[in-house]
Design a protein around this motif. Structure first.
Motif, PDB file in Angstrom:
ATOM      1  N   GLY A  83     -49.596 -39.667  96.546  1.00 61.11           N
ATOM      2  CA  GLY A  83     -50.571 -40.676  96.946  1.00 61.11           C
ATOM      3  C   GLY A  83     -51.867 -40.014  97.401  1.00 61.11           C
ATOM      4  N   SER A  84     -52.919 -40.810  97.548  1.00 60.19           N
ATOM      5  CA  SER A  84     -54.185 -40.285  98.079  1.00 60.19           C
ATOM      6  C   SER A  84     -53.973 -39.769  99.492  1.00 60.19           C
ATOM      7  CB  SER A  84     -55.247 -41.382  98.143  1.00 60.19           C
ATOM      8  OG  SER A  84     -55.319 -42.064  96.935  1.00 60.19           O
ATOM      9  N   ASP A  85     -52.967 -40.332 100.162  1.00 64.72           N
ATOM     10  CA  ASP A  85     -52.738 -39.951 101.552  1.00 64.72           C
ATOM     11  C   ASP A  85     -52.462 -38.458 101.689  1.00 64.72           C
ATOM     12  OD1 ASP A  85     -53.162 -42.574 102.233  1.00 64.72           O
ATOM     13  OD2 ASP A  85     -51.038 -43.091 102.319  1.00 64.72           O
ATOM     14  N   GLU A  86     -51.769 -37.869 100.701  1.00 62.33           N
ATOM     15  CA  GLU A  86     -51.527 -36.423 100.770  1.00 62.33           C
ATOM     16  C   GLU A  86     -52.846 -35.659 100.645  1.00 62.33           C
ATOM     17  OE1 GLU A  86     -48.976 -34.560  97.801  1.00 62.33           O
ATOM     18  OE2 GLU A  86     -49.073 -32.659  98.862  1.00 62.33           O
ATOM     19  N   ASN A 157     -65.330 -50.345  99.343  1.00 62.54           N
ATOM     20  CA  ASN A 157     -64.774 -50.109 100.671  1.00 62.54           C
ATOM     21  C   ASN A 157     -63.632 -51.076 100.996  1.00 62.54           C
ATOM     22  OD1 ASN A 157     -64.740 -48.911 103.301  1.00 62.54           O
ATOM     23  ND2 ASN A 157     -65.859 -50.688 104.090  1.00 62.54           N
ATOM     24  N   ASN A 158     -62.617 -50.551 101.657  1.00 59.43           N
ATOM     25  CA  ASN A 158     -61.525 -51.340 102.199  1.00 59.43           C
ATOM     26  C   ASN A 158     -61.730 -51.378 103.723  1.00 59.43           C
ATOM     27  OD1 ASN A 158     -59.068 -52.399 102.960  1.00 59.43           O
ATOM     28  ND2 ASN A 158     -57.828 -50.733 102.143  1.00 59.43           N
ATOM     29  N   PRO A 159     -61.808 -52.533 104.369  1.00 58.30           N
ATOM     30  CA  PRO A 159     -61.430 -53.882 103.938  1.00 58.30           C
ATOM     31  C   PRO A 159     -62.588 -54.785 103.491  1.00 58.30           C
ATOM     32  CG  PRO A 159     -61.741 -53.907 106.295  1.00 58.30           C
ATOM     33  CD  PRO A 159     -62.111 -52.513 105.819  1.00 58.30           C
ATOM     34  N   ILE A 182     -65.675 -39.261  98.426  1.00 58.25           N
ATOM     35  CA  ILE A 182     -65.830 -40.652  98.006  1.00 58.25           C
ATOM     36  C   ILE A 182     -64.443 -41.139  97.578  1.00 58.25           C
ATOM     37  CG2 ILE A 182     -67.228 -42.275  96.649  1.00 58.25           C
ATOM     38  CD1 ILE A 182     -68.930 -40.170  98.035  1.00 58.25           C
ATOM     39  N   ASP A 183     -63.868 -42.042  98.366  1.00 55.76           N
ATOM     40  CA  ASP A 183     -62.556 -42.611  98.045  1.00 55.76           C
ATOM     41  C   ASP A 183     -62.783 -43.810  97.122  1.00 55.76           C
ATOM     42  OD1 ASP A 183     -60.077 -43.818  97.956  1.00 55.76           O
ATOM     43  OD2 ASP A 183     -59.722 -43.709 100.123  1.00 55.76           O
ATOM     44  N   GLU A 184     -62.432 -43.614  95.851  1.00 57.11           N
ATOM     45  CA  GLU A 184     -62.659 -44.662  94.844  1.00 57.11           C
ATOM     46  C   GLU A 184     -61.339 -45.301  94.394  1.00 57.11           C
ATOM     47  OE1 GLU A 184     -66.782 -43.126  92.695  1.00 57.11           O
ATOM     48  OE2 GLU A 184     -64.888 -42.631  91.712  1.00 57.11           O
ATOM     49  N   ALA A 185     -60.485 -45.634  95.358  1.00 52.97           N
ATOM     50  CA  ALA A 185     -59.183 -46.225  95.030  1.00 52.97           C
ATOM     51  C   ALA A 185     -59.333 -47.492  94.179  1.00 52.97           C
ATOM     52  CB  ALA A 185     -58.418 -46.539  96.309  1.00 52.97           C
ATOM     53  N   TYR A 186     -60.461 -48.204  94.350  1.00 47.97           N
ATOM     54  CA  TYR A 186     -60.645 -49.497  93.663  1.00 47.97           C
ATOM     55  C   TYR A 186     -61.662 -49.423  92.536  1.00 47.97           C
ATOM     56  CZ  TYR A 186     -58.010 -50.975  97.674  1.00 47.97           C
ATOM     57  OH  TYR A 186     -57.019 -51.091  98.625  1.00 47.97           O
ATOM     58  N   ILE A 187     -61.969 -48.219  92.067  1.00 49.82           N
ATOM     59  CA  ILE A 187     -63.054 -48.036  91.099  1.00 49.82           C
ATOM     60  C   ILE A 187     -62.816 -48.817  89.798  1.00 49.82           C
ATOM     61  CG2 ILE A 187     -62.110 -45.917  90.035  1.00 49.82           C
ATOM     62  CD1 ILE A 187     -65.827 -46.599  90.835  1.00 49.82           C
ATOM     63  N   HIS A 209     -59.052 -40.781  93.456  1.00 45.85           N
ATOM     64  CA  HIS A 209     -58.571 -41.957  92.727  1.00 45.85           C
ATOM     65  C   HIS A 209     -57.066 -42.074  92.983  1.00 45.85           C
ATOM     66  CE1 HIS A 209     -61.975 -42.081  89.440  1.00 45.85           C
ATOM     67  NE2 HIS A 209     -62.446 -42.167  90.659  1.00 45.85           N
ATOM     68  N   THR A 210     -56.493 -43.194  92.557  1.00 46.38           N
ATOM     69  CA  THR A 210     -55.058 -43.379  92.778  1.00 46.38           C
ATOM     70  C   THR A 210     -54.439 -44.152  91.619  1.00 46.38           C
ATOM     71  OG1 THR A 210     -53.396 -44.284  94.285  1.00 46.38           O
ATOM     72  CG2 THR A 210     -55.441 -45.529  94.099  1.00 46.38           C
ATOM     73  N   PHE A 211     -53.141 -43.957  91.418  1.00 45.75           N
ATOM     74  CA  PHE A 211     -52.417 -44.793  90.461  1.00 45.75           C
ATOM     75  C   PHE A 211     -51.790 -46.007  91.147  1.00 45.75           C
ATOM     76  CE2 PHE A 211     -52.507 -40.757  88.070  1.00 45.75           C
ATOM     77  CZ  PHE A 211     -53.039 -41.243  86.877  1.00 45.75           C
ATOM     78  N   SER A 212     -52.100 -46.194  92.439  1.00 44.25           N
ATOM     79  CA  SER A 212     -51.429 -47.251  93.212  1.00 44.25           C
ATOM     80  C   SER A 212     -52.007 -48.649  93.016  1.00 44.25           C
ATOM     81  CB  SER A 212     -51.505 -46.931  94.708  1.00 44.25           C
ATOM     82  OG  SER A 212     -50.819 -45.751  95.019  1.00 44.25           O
ATOM     83  N   LYS A 213     -53.215 -48.779  92.475  1.00 49.88           N
ATOM     84  CA  LYS A 213     -53.849 -50.091  92.441  1.00 49.88           C
ATOM     85  C   LYS A 213     -53.897 -50.618  91.005  1.00 49.88           C
ATOM     86  CE  LYS A 213     -54.022 -49.740  96.760  1.00 49.88           C
ATOM     87  NZ  LYS A 213     -54.954 -49.041  97.646  1.00 49.88           N
ATOM     88  N   ALA A 214     -54.984 -50.370  90.266  1.00 52.46           N
ATOM     89  CA  ALA A 214     -55.115 -50.953  88.925  1.00 52.46           C
ATOM     90  C   ALA A 214     -53.990 -50.510  87.984  1.00 52.46           C
ATOM     91  CB  ALA A 214     -56.469 -50.573  88.328  1.00 52.46           C
ATOM     92  N   ILE A 220     -44.519 -45.093  92.686  1.00 51.66           N
ATOM     93  CA  ILE A 220     -44.180 -43.699  92.344  1.00 51.66           C
ATOM     94  C   ILE A 220     -44.949 -42.692  93.204  1.00 51.66           C
ATOM     95  CG2 ILE A 220     -43.619 -44.371  89.978  1.00 51.66           C
ATOM     96  CD1 ILE A 220     -46.057 -42.737  89.030  1.00 51.66           C
ATOM     97  N   ARG A 221     -45.939 -43.133  93.970  1.00 52.25           N
ATOM     98  CA  ARG A 221     -46.726 -42.259  94.854  1.00 52.25           C
ATOM     99  C   ARG A 221     -47.411 -41.153  94.070  1.00 52.25           C
ATOM    100  NH1 ARG A 221     -48.580 -44.578  97.302  1.00 52.25           N
ATOM    101  NH2 ARG A 221     -49.092 -43.209  99.016  1.00 52.25           N
ATOM    102  N   LEU A 222     -48.530 -41.493  93.470  1.00 52.45           N
ATOM    103  CA  LEU A 222     -49.292 -40.487  92.724  1.00 52.45           C
ATOM    104  C   LEU A 222     -50.784 -40.752  92.921  1.00 52.45           C
ATOM    105  CD1 LEU A 222     -48.970 -38.033  90.842  1.00 52.45           C
ATOM    106  CD2 LEU A 222     -49.063 -39.598  88.900  1.00 52.45           C
TER     107      LEU A 222
HETATM  108  C1  LIG Z   1     -54.849 -48.319  98.644  1.00 50.62           C
HETATM  109  C2  LIG Z   1     -55.818 -47.278  99.019  1.00 50.62           C
HETATM  110  C3  LIG Z   1     -55.604 -45.933  98.679  1.00 50.62           C
HETATM  111  C4  LIG Z   1     -54.391 -45.513  97.913  1.00 50.62           C
HETATM  112  O1  LIG Z   1     -53.553 -44.733  98.637  1.00 50.62           O
HETATM  113  P1  LIG Z   1     -52.273 -44.107  97.916  1.00 50.62           P
HETATM  114  O2  LIG Z   1     -51.762 -43.173  98.964  1.00 50.62           O
HETATM  115  O3  LIG Z   1     -52.771 -43.385  96.696  1.00 50.62           O
HETATM  116  O4  LIG Z   1     -51.344 -45.210  97.565  1.00 50.62           O
HETATM  117  C5  LIG Z   1     -56.553 -45.000  99.022  1.00 50.62           C
HETATM  118  N1  LIG Z   1     -57.679 -45.364  99.667  1.00 50.62           N
HETATM  119  C6  LIG Z   1     -57.927 -46.640  99.984  1.00 50.62           C
HETATM  120  C7  LIG Z   1     -59.184 -47.008 100.649  1.00 50.62           C
HETATM  121  C8  LIG Z   1     -56.991 -47.627  99.695  1.00 50.62           C
HETATM  122  O5  LIG Z   1     -57.241 -48.905 100.052  1.00 50.62           O
END
Ligand SMILES: *Cc1c(COP(=O)(O)O)cnc(C)c1O
Length: 356
Positions: A83-86, A157-159, A182-187, A209-214, A220-222
């Protein structure tokens, strides 16, 4: 072009620059072996009779080749994480000296930047977004000191759901000597271009970027991080050796190598954008809905009278949205993920009962 102010050797922690990374059995022998007795694995099979007895590729080379094509970024500039968290966690570990360095966040924004800063005992400077949820560039640049290592920018930006102005982000990248993430999770849902196109121009730029959204693969956490090969090398030197399991590598490769899956992803993004427009229009019909902010993401931030009690009534009906009322600049606001057409209809109908 290199960012003139940025010097990676000054930003990286000294102990990390001097670190001799763990060398795996896979690192020390990379050819194909007739007999593989170097990693203390079970030589027969995994206990299910399958092939999971061997350690996975610590560098995920095959998967990175596919990601490189997909994103137009070379393999040497890609880090894959749990995940991006790592990636967030490792950026702190690599660059921020505990109890001495600091970072800048721009609230209201994603909570993990602060949680990870607290975990690493790194001070967190806050420079609020403006009332229209854009960057206060002058205040951000004025807040930088000799110990500022990272500036976190989330766009879209989230939220708040909006994309931040490109020219503001560029101003910060160009005028700071620290790393700008630049966190582009929603790009994928945004009308803005990804900053990955500018990686060759700015050596202090990091894009996530992340595989968690689109991509629909949150389970799978990537996550992906893109930066100069020098920054990626530092991150690779401190990551856990086998940070992406073989199961995940295998599965992601299969999903991403199939053109039909890519086409479906694009179709679902389109559908979400249509639903975002439709749901927003329907919610605006309620007199209790005060405002819906411009969205470049797969969710909307809705200001509504008595947000907390609306939230609680929705929960009673089994519909869960995110109450962001407690967040700075988000008073009386609910963050609503765009659902399927059926889910959105149910949400609107339930709200009609609640607000009647
Ligand atoms: C959902 C989200 C992520 C994704 O995190 P993962 O660990 O990849 O699931 C990252 N940044 C933001 C701002 C988010 O909202």
């Amino acid at each position: 072009m290199n960012t003139s102010k940025f010097n990676l050797q000054k930003v990286v922690r000294k102990n990390i620059a001097a670190l001799k990374p763990y060398s795996t059995a896979r690192d020390e022998y990379t050819g194909t072996a007739l007999v593989q007795l170097d990693a203390n694995e079970n030589p027969y099979s995994s206990i299910d009779g399958k092939h999971y007895n061997r350690y996975p590729d610590p560098h995920q080379l095959e998967l990175k080749q596919v990601v490189a094509k997909l994103k137009g970024v070379s393999e040497s500039k890609i880090f894959l994480g749990n995940g991006s968290d790592e990636a967030i966690h490792l950026l702190y570990a690599a660059f921020c000296e505990p109890a001495s360095d600091n970072i800048i966040i721009c609230p209201p924004t994603y909570g993990m930047y602060q949680v990870s800063a607290d975990t690493h005992n790194v001070a967190c400077k806050e420079v609020r977004l403006t009332s229209d949820f854009q960057l206060d560039t002058d205040s951000i640049l004025n807040s930088i000191d000799a110990h500022t290592k990272i500036i976190w920018i989330c766009s879209p930006n989230n939220p708040t759901a909006n994309a931040l102005h490109t020219k503001d982000i560029l101003k910060i990248i160009e005028n700071s000597a620290c790393i700008v993430v630049i966190d582009e999770a929603y790009i994928d849902y945004s009308s803005q271009e990804s900053f990955t196109a500018l990686l060759d121009r700015y050596s202090n730029l990091v894009v996530m970027h992340t595989f968690s959204k689109a991509w629909g693969l949150a389970n799978i956490r990537l996550g992906m991080m893109f930066a100069s090969a020098e920054i990626i090398n530092i991150i690779n030197s401190i990551k856990l050796p086998y940070n992406i399991s073989g199961l995940v590598q295998e599965y992601a490769l299969e999903v991403l190598s199939n053109p039909a899956h890519i086409a479906l992803k694009n179709k679902l993004v389109e559908e979400t954008l249509q639903q975002r427009k439709k749901l927003s229009a329907e919610l605006l019909q309620f007199s209790d809905v005060v405002k819906i902010y411009e969205s470049d993401a797969n969710f909307i931030l809705v200001t509504i009278k008595n947000a907390r009690s609306v939230y609680e009534s929705l929960v009673k009906q089994g519909i869960i949205v995110r109450d962001r009322s407690g967040v700075i600049l988000c008073e009386n606001s609910l963050r609503i993920t765009i659902g399927t057409p059926e889910e959105n209809i149910l949400l609107v109908n339930t709200l009609r009962e609640i607000l009647a």
